[in-house]
Design a protein around this motif. Structure first.
Motif, PDB file in Angstrom:
ATOM      1  N   ILE A 253      37.300 -14.987 -41.010  1.00 40.34           N
ATOM      2  CA  ILE A 253      36.202 -15.426 -40.164  1.00 40.34           C
ATOM      3  C   ILE A 253      36.135 -16.951 -40.264  1.00 40.34           C
ATOM      4  O   ILE A 253      36.078 -17.485 -41.375  1.00 40.34           O
ATOM      5  CB  ILE A 253      34.871 -14.798 -40.620  1.00 40.34           C
ATOM      6  N   PRO A 254      36.159 -17.674 -39.133  1.00 40.27           N
ATOM      7  CA  PRO A 254      36.097 -19.140 -39.202  1.00 40.27           C
ATOM      8  C   PRO A 254      34.800 -19.600 -39.876  1.00 40.27           C
ATOM      9  O   PRO A 254      33.733 -19.032 -39.659  1.00 40.27           O
ATOM     10  CB  PRO A 254      36.119 -19.574 -37.738  1.00 40.27           C
TER      11      PRO A 254
ATOM     12  N   PHE B 156      27.893 -19.392 -46.520  1.00 41.45           N
ATOM     13  CA  PHE B 156      29.167 -20.032 -46.850  1.00 41.45           C
ATOM     14  C   PHE B 156      29.859 -19.320 -48.002  1.00 41.45           C
ATOM     15  O   PHE B 156      31.077 -19.159 -47.996  1.00 41.45           O
ATOM     16  CB  PHE B 156      28.963 -21.510 -47.171  1.00 41.45           C
ATOM     17  N   ILE B 157      29.081 -18.897 -48.992  1.00 40.26           N
ATOM     18  CA  ILE B 157      29.673 -18.190 -50.136  1.00 40.26           C
ATOM     19  C   ILE B 157      30.255 -16.849 -49.693  1.00 40.26           C
ATOM     20  O   ILE B 157      31.386 -16.502 -50.046  1.00 40.26           O
ATOM     21  CB  ILE B 157      28.632 -18.012 -51.254  1.00 40.26           C
ATOM     22  N   ALA B 158      29.502 -16.074 -48.903  1.00 40.90           N
ATOM     23  CA  ALA B 158      29.990 -14.765 -48.448  1.00 40.90           C
ATOM     24  C   ALA B 158      31.208 -14.918 -47.549  1.00 40.90           C
ATOM     25  O   ALA B 158      32.177 -14.147 -47.663  1.00 40.90           O
ATOM     26  CB  ALA B 158      28.881 -14.021 -47.714  1.00 40.90           C
ATOM     27  N   ASN B 159      31.198 -15.921 -46.663  1.00 40.41           N
ATOM     28  CA  ASN B 159      32.330 -16.145 -45.770  1.00 40.41           C
ATOM     29  C   ASN B 159      33.568 -16.567 -46.540  1.00 40.41           C
ATOM     30  O   ASN B 159      34.663 -16.060 -46.303  1.00 40.41           O
ATOM     31  CB  ASN B 159      31.961 -17.203 -44.731  1.00 40.41           C
ATOM     32  N   THR B 160      33.408 -17.475 -47.489  1.00 38.78           N
ATOM     33  CA  THR B 160      34.541 -17.920 -48.294  1.00 38.78           C
ATOM     34  C   THR B 160      35.099 -16.780 -49.127  1.00 38.78           C
ATOM     35  O   THR B 160      36.321 -16.603 -49.218  1.00 38.78           O
ATOM     36  CB  THR B 160      34.111 -19.085 -49.202  1.00 38.78           C
ATOM     37  N   HIS B 161      34.220 -15.985 -49.716  1.00 41.03           N
ATOM     38  CA  HIS B 161      34.661 -14.837 -50.518  1.00 41.03           C
ATOM     39  C   HIS B 161      35.453 -13.846 -49.660  1.00 41.03           C
ATOM     40  O   HIS B 161      36.503 -13.349 -50.072  1.00 41.03           O
ATOM     41  CB  HIS B 161      33.457 -14.159 -51.158  1.00 41.03           C
TER      42      HIS B 161
ATOM     43  N   MET C  32      15.771 -25.408 -46.243  1.00 36.58           N
ATOM     44  CA  MET C  32      16.421 -24.887 -45.038  1.00 36.58           C
ATOM     45  C   MET C  32      17.938 -24.996 -45.170  1.00 36.58           C
ATOM     46  O   MET C  32      18.666 -24.070 -44.820  1.00 36.58           O
ATOM     47  CB  MET C  32      15.946 -25.620 -43.798  1.00 36.58           C
ATOM     48  N   VAL C  33      18.407 -26.121 -45.682  1.00 35.06           N
ATOM     49  CA  VAL C  33      19.842 -26.280 -45.910  1.00 35.06           C
ATOM     50  C   VAL C  33      20.326 -25.282 -46.953  1.00 35.06           C
ATOM     51  O   VAL C  33      21.388 -24.675 -46.818  1.00 35.06           O
ATOM     52  CB  VAL C  33      20.162 -27.733 -46.320  1.00 35.06           C
ATOM     53  N   ALA C  34      19.527 -25.079 -48.000  1.00 37.83           N
ATOM     54  CA  ALA C  34      19.900 -24.132 -49.061  1.00 37.83           C
ATOM     55  C   ALA C  34      19.970 -22.697 -48.545  1.00 37.83           C
ATOM     56  O   ALA C  34      20.685 -21.869 -49.118  1.00 37.83           O
ATOM     57  CB  ALA C  34      18.910 -24.219 -50.213  1.00 37.83           C
ATOM     58  N   ALA C  35      19.268 -22.388 -47.464  1.00 37.20           N
ATOM     59  CA  ALA C  35      19.304 -21.035 -46.915  1.00 37.20           C
ATOM     60  C   ALA C  35      20.670 -20.692 -46.338  1.00 37.20           C
ATOM     61  O   ALA C  35      21.018 -19.515 -46.221  1.00 37.20           O
ATOM     62  CB  ALA C  35      18.228 -20.878 -45.836  1.00 37.20           C
ATOM     63  N   PHE C  36      21.463 -21.705 -45.995  1.00 32.67           N
ATOM     64  CA  PHE C  36      22.789 -21.463 -45.435  1.00 32.67           C
ATOM     65  C   PHE C  36      23.858 -21.291 -46.512  1.00 32.67           C
ATOM     66  O   PHE C  36      24.978 -20.903 -46.201  1.00 32.67           O
ATOM     67  CB  PHE C  36      23.181 -22.602 -44.485  1.00 32.67           C
TER      68      PHE C  36
END
Length: 111
Positions: free
Chosen positions: A40-41, A92-97, A84-88
């Motif tokens: 997933i990009p 990123f962690i799930a996508n990278t994993h 708000m930034v921390a909510a993203f």
């Protein structure tokens, strides 16, 4: 005890932050389940299978986060924007994993 801790503004902002983070995480989980063997990009692009409900999850999550920033902006200074930034970060962690797992499976199957 701080009386502001029990104010409706504080609890409402906390509920909106948790809800927005949850909806954003549900959007990436929906993408991962639709593309279990494809990457997933991270920022730009679109995966091969893209369920339309992802748009709704992301819209609800972002609106909730924007409302949280609006509610907490008068009392919290810059903290609401940082939250708000921390909510993203979970996205990123799930996508990278997921992408690392897909690459690992691909390299193991070629050997």
């Amino acid at each position: 005890m701080d009386p502001e801790l029990f104010s409706p503004t504080w609890w409402g902002g906390a509920a909106l932050w948790m809800g927005g983070t949850t909806f954003l995480f549900l959007s990436i989980r929906r993408l991962i389940t639709a593309n279990p063997h494809r990457e997933i990009p991270q920022f730009w692009g679109r995966p091969e299978k893209f369920p339309r409900m992802v748009y709704a999850y992301r819209a609800v999550g972002i609106v909730m986060l924007l409302l949280m920033v609006r509610i907490w902006s008068e009392t919290g200074g810059m903290w609401p924007v940082l939250l708000m930034v921390a909510a993203f970060v979970p996205l990123f962690i799930a996508n990278t994993h997921h992408n690392l797992r897909v690459r690992r499976r691909r390299t193991l199957s070629l050997v």
